[in-house]
Write an enzyme that holds these catalytic residues in place. Structure first.
Site, PDB file in Angstrom:
ATOM      1  N   ALA A  64     -64.479 -62.214 -42.813  1.00 24.23           N
ATOM      2  CA  ALA A  64     -63.369 -61.801 -43.669  1.00 24.23           C
ATOM      3  C   ALA A  64     -63.904 -61.308 -45.010  1.00 24.23           C
ATOM      4  O   ALA A  64     -65.059 -61.537 -45.365  1.00 24.23           O
ATOM      5  CB  ALA A  64     -62.409 -62.970 -43.877  1.00 24.23           C
ATOM      6  N   GLY A 106     -64.338 -64.034 -38.872  1.00 21.57           N
ATOM      7  CA  GLY A 106     -63.227 -63.258 -38.347  1.00 21.57           C
ATOM      8  C   GLY A 106     -63.653 -62.174 -37.386  1.00 21.57           C
ATOM      9  O   GLY A 106     -62.872 -61.751 -36.522  1.00 21.57           O
ATOM     10  N   GLU A 109     -63.911 -63.930 -34.132  1.00 25.42           N
ATOM     11  CA  GLU A 109     -62.544 -64.240 -33.714  1.00 25.42           C
ATOM     12  C   GLU A 109     -61.837 -62.992 -33.187  1.00 25.42           C
ATOM     13  O   GLU A 109     -61.063 -63.065 -32.226  1.00 25.42           O
ATOM     14  CB  GLU A 109     -61.780 -64.859 -34.887  1.00 25.42           C
ATOM     15  N   GLU A 129     -67.787 -70.554 -41.279  1.00 26.23           N
ATOM     16  CA  GLU A 129     -66.806 -70.910 -42.315  1.00 26.23           C
ATOM     17  C   GLU A 129     -67.056 -72.280 -42.942  1.00 26.23           C
ATOM     18  O   GLU A 129     -66.748 -72.503 -44.115  1.00 26.23           O
ATOM     19  CB  GLU A 129     -65.391 -70.861 -41.732  1.00 26.23           C
TER      20      GLU A 129
END
Length: 255
Positions: A64, A106, A109, A129
């Protein structure tokens, strides 16, 4: 008009390229454009299969956009990444993620919502993370354990360490590993195979696997029978059977 994504279409295949240099991070704008582009591809009757990749050789998507974190929840136009990723996961067309560089947070993901993942051998994948005092917040805690098992998923998320392409293949995160620079060719070859099939079949197979994996077996079998009966009377099913009897290749119209 998308600014950080580009889309090319050829022979039933759409290739979506994330181009947010230098590392193709998942900003709010990228998430919005993913939502818009996949909504369009869902309705595009010329598109049968989809390839998703990052621009360049450094990253598929390196997580992200951390610079946006301090303002998270304050932006009026903030988009729900969970909703976007779920739409991509359930688009009724086969999707292939080409991991051509760092696939982190992300980015991993996002790759997990695609049907197939092809990795070039130089890449690294992971969910780091925890190193920021955070957790995977775009579906990683739910999708990764379903794919590789709870214990291994916990190890990956608890440590935040990165895996090589070979390690990711060994535990089932990716489906193929190819040489650097060869991922595009492999993804296109597989996408062509998908695009040569009937979308009537492909979409129902995908729906049955995505939905059925969360249903009791008997419910899943009932759904399978229902969708088989629906499919059996389509033009493509009739063409497929007729072509088999006539010993020729079927010509599907996706109807």
């Amino acid at each position: 008009m998308a600014e950080l994504l580009s889309v090319t279409k050829e022979n039933g295949i759409a290739t979506v390229v994330i181009d947010n240099p230098p590392m193709n991070v998942l900003s709010n704008k990228v998430a919005k454009e993913l939502d818009e582009v996949f909504n369009e591809l869902k309705e595009d009757r010329e598109v049968i299969s989809i390839i998703l990749r990052g621009a360049g050789e450094r990253a598929f998507m390196a997580g992200a956009d951390i610079k946006e974190f301090p303002d998270r929840g304050k932006q009026k136009d903030e988009i729900d990444v969970h909703e976007v990723f779920s739409k991509i996961e359930n688009i009724p067309k086969p999707t292939i993620a080409l991991l051509n560089g760092f696939t982190l947070g992300g980015g991993l993901e996002l790759a997990l919502v695609c049907d197939i993942r092809i990795a070039e051998d130089h890449i690294k994948v992971g969910l780091p993370e925890v190193n920021l005092g955070l957790l995977p917040g775009a579906g990683g805690t739910q999708r990764l354990p379903r794919l590789i098992g709870a214990s291994k998923a916990k190890e990956i998320m608890f440590t935040g360490e990165l895996l090589t392409a070979v390690e990711a293949y060994r535990i089932g995160i990716v489906d193929q590993v190819v040489g650097k620079g060869n991922g595009g060719r492999e993804a296109e070859e597989l996408a062509r195979k998908f695009a040569g099939k009937s979308l009537q079949s492909l979409s129902r197979i995908k729906h049955l696997i995505n939905k059925g994996s969360n249903l009791p077996l008997e419910e899943g079998l009932r759904l399978e029978k229902q969708l088989f009966d629906e499919l059996f009377v389509t033009d493509d099913a009739k063409e497929g059977v007729r072509a088999f009897i006539e010993k020729r290749q079927p010509v599907f119209t996706h109807k």
